[in-house]
Enzyme design. Structure first.
Site, PDB file in Angstrom:
ATOM      1  CE  LYS A  77      -2.181   0.535   3.653  1.00 47.24           C
ATOM      2  NZ  LYS A  77      -2.902   0.026   4.792  1.00 47.24           N
ATOM      3  CB  THR A  79       5.151   0.129  -2.561  1.00 48.81           C
ATOM      4  OG1 THR A  79       5.866  -0.381  -1.437  1.00 48.81           O
ATOM      5  CG2 THR A  79       6.054   0.129  -3.776  1.00 48.81           C
ATOM      6  NE  ARG A 100      -0.281   4.759   8.208  1.00 49.03           N
ATOM      7  CZ  ARG A 100      -0.501   3.457   8.261  1.00 49.03           C
ATOM      8  NH1 ARG A 100      -0.873   2.899   9.398  1.00 49.03           N
ATOM      9  NH2 ARG A 100      -0.360   2.710   7.199  1.00 49.03           N
ATOM     10  CE  LYS A 111      17.465  -8.146   7.955  1.00 51.68           C
ATOM     11  NZ  LYS A 111      18.283  -7.919   6.773  1.00 51.68           N
ATOM     12  CB  ALA A 279      -4.799   0.975  11.593  1.00 51.18           C
ATOM     13  CG  PHE A 307      -4.541  -2.629   9.720  1.00 56.38           C
ATOM     14  CD1 PHE A 307      -3.241  -3.110   9.605  1.00 56.38           C
ATOM     15  CD2 PHE A 307      -5.026  -2.353  10.992  1.00 56.38           C
ATOM     16  CE1 PHE A 307      -2.443  -3.325  10.740  1.00 56.38           C
ATOM     17  CE2 PHE A 307      -4.241  -2.558  12.121  1.00 56.38           C
ATOM     18  CZ  PHE A 307      -2.950  -3.043  11.991  1.00 56.38           C
ATOM     19  CG  PHE A 387       4.188  -9.513  -6.022  1.00 55.27           C
ATOM     20  CD1 PHE A 387       3.347  -8.434  -5.779  1.00 55.27           C
ATOM     21  CD2 PHE A 387       5.080  -9.895  -5.019  1.00 55.27           C
ATOM     22  CE1 PHE A 387       3.379  -7.768  -4.571  1.00 55.27           C
ATOM     23  CE2 PHE A 387       5.114  -9.222  -3.812  1.00 55.27           C
ATOM     24  CZ  PHE A 387       4.262  -8.161  -3.589  1.00 55.27           C
ATOM     25  CD1 TRP A 415       8.808  -2.901  -4.100  1.00 51.45           C
ATOM     26  CD2 TRP A 415      10.232  -3.545  -5.705  1.00 51.45           C
ATOM     27  NE1 TRP A 415       9.964  -3.321  -3.499  1.00 51.45           N
ATOM     28  CE2 TRP A 415      10.853  -3.727  -4.441  1.00 51.45           C
ATOM     29  CE3 TRP A 415      10.950  -3.883  -6.854  1.00 51.45           C
ATOM     30  CZ2 TRP A 415      12.147  -4.244  -4.303  1.00 51.45           C
ATOM     31  CZ3 TRP A 415      12.237  -4.380  -6.734  1.00 51.45           C
ATOM     32  CH2 TRP A 415      12.822  -4.569  -5.459  1.00 51.45           C
TER      33      TRP A 415
END
Lengths: 562, 562
Positions: A77, A79, A100, A111, A279, A307, A387, A415
């Protein structure tokens, strides 16, 4: 966070990117050197003078980015938010981002940053993911100063007659630390305070974070802080920060934190990154001040909420937009084929395999969120965040399902390609903004009872048959009305993984009810939290925390951060 | 903090002062825009590149400012430090200040800053006394990340066999909060950590603060962090940060905090304000990095140490100067007539009355500190920091007593007059540096036993007849030798109010012994703390905390801060 053809890691891409001086970014949106306060060369806060000046300017269009219910497969989201803004700028639309700011706490544990990924990132990502400009530290300090002042009030005679068993204000740290969830403080004898049960939340769960994010300015911040309920007295009446007389001190601690932070994307789109409340027990959106400022400085603002649309978008639209008087122009709903396949029943380990049936089954989750956004009367576009493992058949199937259902849809490859990968989405978005009807309205009125507000959200947004209230919650509904809190909006604390309150029920569950276990007043923020199930407000660390791999290299750069 | 003809308050004087842009201050000491990282217009950090470049430059002269034992009458050590540096600049000597940064915690409790006073202040005082550049927040975060990782280690199987009853690493907050002194953490069942006793210190008491202040660079910082002892295992052997493998993560959290902060005085003297460890359980001096950098950037550095010469100066000379290889050029010992009269037996309420006898009796305290400095082989000047209530007879008496004892002395009026009020002191100082012999040597060798080091300090610096060790301390002397810590210097934790370990004994007590109750390893910082009596490492708030009067005005300025 994508796992596309990952030649370079996010941090490598970030480091290879050449940032412009933040003064140049500021200049690109009409801000001069006096309008910003520098934090090094690539970060700045907008000055109070600049914020005051902006108030009278006309507002640009606000676009909200939301998503399907998150799965371990990842949706991306943030990205898409970044890449979409870059793409809009490419199309000649003056665009800013309002996002945010990440919590430092989880960084030590698992990570993963919160600044986008690949070629759709905000920079400088190391700084943003560590101490940034100190906003969260200021909130931690204000939160704990308040706690210390409450305990000091008990110690020094307890004029306000506070029931030490009914202190609801918890301490906070911006860390994952399960050992602090439940503690006893004040041990050691009469000089060391009054012994009592207490606990720590992670800073982003502090009501002060929510307050900061919903305040319109410093004055409003102070007013909201004064309304925060910290305890109940022996007559079971609420005790507020105002009763303690310390809203001024807390405001003083937050006077810099309330100013939004200006940074840039890899493609130099200006971004305001400011505030980041939970959230679930909070509303999960960046600050009103940042969204407003961005909308005054640019023609388009791309912003996100936490979320999926059942939590983040619902709260953005019913709480934040209402509080701030924001009229959103459109909503982007992010989905991935991988995640939809999980909603359709696949395990994460199987996702590399083509599975059109699972995709079709999981599509119901996306469909429900689309219906929710439509029910707010808002134009929308579905963004399929690609993807590398997506097959052509899967991609075409998803596009067809969308088109068959009359859902505007666009593929994104932000991305891998940055703004170029978001042009299709940006064009589709501009198209729906221009051509679709916008009849935005909140789903409930503030004059509805708290019970009705909760029922409206549960049935219309989650698809539940109804709501059950625990005996405790039922009593609280009555009490809260008595305290004059009945006119506040409701903030649902529900699992993010399912439309229902059972995290195991993926896809589009039906035939379920929502159980409200307890209510929690966030009167300063300006909402009543309805808790369904247990909500974790202080995460723990995993067996092998990311901290074990972190370091600093010879040049002082972060190692092992992402 | 003076109470001279106080037409304006410190904050009013500060606000009426016109600061120069910090880039101009930087330029005045040969630093260009790339050598600094801005925090707004009036604060900056020196960049790592600038720090690395300075390492090879020649060092200027370091002047230490210390004082008699503090009394409630006030001495004004920071004020004299600032005014002296301003005066040296007036005399054409290129001078910088290296000072400690204040803790935010006490600000909420009791009024009073740590940035000098009157016309001898460092600016911007509001910022410096609030969040400044976030150094203390970074230390708090690193301290508590370490604590969380220790508890997580217990939770996840405890490979290092840590005895949970012997965890010595405490949590920290930069606040006054007595209710956190003794706590129980890890309650709530098997998923919420391992229950155990714990406690919080104020951040400046964290060993990480001492480590940051004694580190020579980022690499040394990491090495020191790795040596910190956090617990003992079931075989009673020390467990370190290095054993946990998280020194890299802690260094990462501190990589910005380790850079010194550049600000200016009202008269535009450049000042590095950086680090501020306790002066009892730690060594009470600003960072080595700041003192070193200042000595490379200027011909004279004026720096200070905490409390009186028995604590601050002793530790500066035996610990900091030894660690950093600093050869101080001279020491200024600050005294006031009011404070000496208290050492001579007067009550605070009586101090407005002339009392030459009390002054003569109290002079013994000053005399002892002078002897101590002389025993280090250092040139010195006594600075009499004037107050409006001092009579001519008192002033002349004190000057005569100094002259009769062969003690170089100068009056200062820096609170009222800034640098002009410090010219006499500056001239006297230059004179003793030029003419007096400097045979600086540490009072003990590192090869002396811990016991002998403690005895040397107690007898030679405090004037004690000897030292008694509690049974616990005796056992620790043996254990610590076994752990290889015998070669570390000693950091005495003693009351600051008396040369003895009894705060009631003012003046120059005699016929007393010092009792060492317990030892505490600060192996990362590089010293062994010897505790005499109870040392408070987490202050409490008073009945009416300063927070009650704090606010922010319409323009966003602090109200009620000082």
């Amino acid at each position: 966070m994508g796992t596309n053809i990952q030649v370079k890691s996010d941090i490598e891409i970030a480091r290879d990117s050449k940032m412009k001086p933040i003064v140049d970014i500021a200049a690109s949106i009409g801000l001069d050197a006096d309008d910003i306060e520098l934090f090094g060369k690539y970060k700045a806060k907008l000055s109070s003078e600049a914020l005051a000046k902006l108030k009278t300017k006309e507002s640009g269009k606000v676009v909200l980015v939301t998503a399907i219910n998150p799965t371990p497969a990842g949706e991306g989201k943030s990205t898409v938010t970044v890449g979409l803004a870059d793409a809009l700028n490419k199309l000649g639309k003056k665009t800013m981002i309002a996002m945010r700011e990440p919590s430092l706490g989880p960084t030590m544990g698992i990570k993963g940053g919160a600044t986008g990924g690949g070629f759709a990132q905000v920079l400088p990502m190391e700084d943003i993911n560590l101490h940034f400009t100190g906003d969260l530290h200021a909130i931690t300090t204000a939160n704990n100063a308040l706690a210390a002042l409450i305990d000091n009030h008990l110690q020094q005679g307890n004029k306000l007659n506070i029931d030490q068993r009914r202190i609801v204000w918890k301490r906070a740290l911006d860390l994952n630390d399960r050992a602090l969830r439940k503690v006893i403080v004040g041990l050691g004898g009469p000089m060391q305070g009054v012994p009592r049960e207490d606990g720590f939340d992670i800073t982003v769960a502090s009501e002060i974070m929510a307050v900061l994010c919903l305040a319109s300015d410093l004055k409003d911040l102070k007013l909201r802080l004064s309304k925060m309920v910290v305890a109940y007295n022996y007559d079971k009446q609420p005790v507020t920060v105002g009763d303690l007389g310390i809203e001024g001190a807390l405001t003083l601690l937050l006077k810099e934190a309330v100013k939004p932070n200006l940074v840039q994307t890899i493609e130099h789109t200006p971004a305001l990154i400011h505030g980041g409340p939970f959230a679930n027990i909070a509303h999960g959106c960046n600050s009103v001040i940042a969204t407003e400022a961005a909308s005054k400085l640019a023609d388009f603002v791309v912003t996100e909420a936490g979320f999926g649309a059942d939590l983040g978008a619902e709260k953005f639209l019913n709480i934040k937009a209402r509080t701030a008087g924001i009229d959103p122009s459109a909503v982007v709903i992010v989905a991935t084929i991988r995640a939809l396949k999980m909603h359709g029943g696949m395990k994460k380990t199987e996702l590399v395999n083509e599975d059109v049936k699972a995709l079709r089954d999981g599509f119901t989750n996306l469909k429900k969120h689309v219906e929710t956004i439509a029910s707010f009367g808002l134009p929308y576009v579905v963004a399929i965040n690609r993807f590398i493992t997506d097959t052509e058949l899967e991609t075409n199937t998803l596009k067809e399902m969308c088109e068959d259902a009359g859902i505007p849809v666009a593929l994104t490859e932000v991305w891998e390609k940055g703004g170029d990968g978001g042009v299709e989405l940006a064009e589709r978005l501009l198209d729906v903004i221009e051509k679709s009807e916008n009849t935005f309205a909140h789903l409930y009125d503030l004059s509805d009872s708290l019970e009705d507000k909760i029922k409206t959200i549960a049935t219309q947004v989650y698809g539940a048959d109804g709501v059950e209230f625990s005996p405790k919650a039922k009593k609280q509904l009555v009490d809260f009305d008595g305290f004059g809190w009945g006119l506040l909006p409701v903030c649902m604390a529900k699992t993010q993984y399912s439309l229902s309150d059972d995290p195991q029920k993926l896809g589009r569950p039906s035939g379920f009810t929502i159980t409200v276990r307890e209510l929690k007043p966030s009167v300063g923020a300006g909402f009543i939290v309805a808790l369904t199930g247990e909500v974790m407000t202080m995460p723990g660390l995993p067996k092998l925390p990311a901290a074990l791999n972190m370091d600093v290299d010879e040049e002082g750069n972060a190692v092992g951060l992402f």
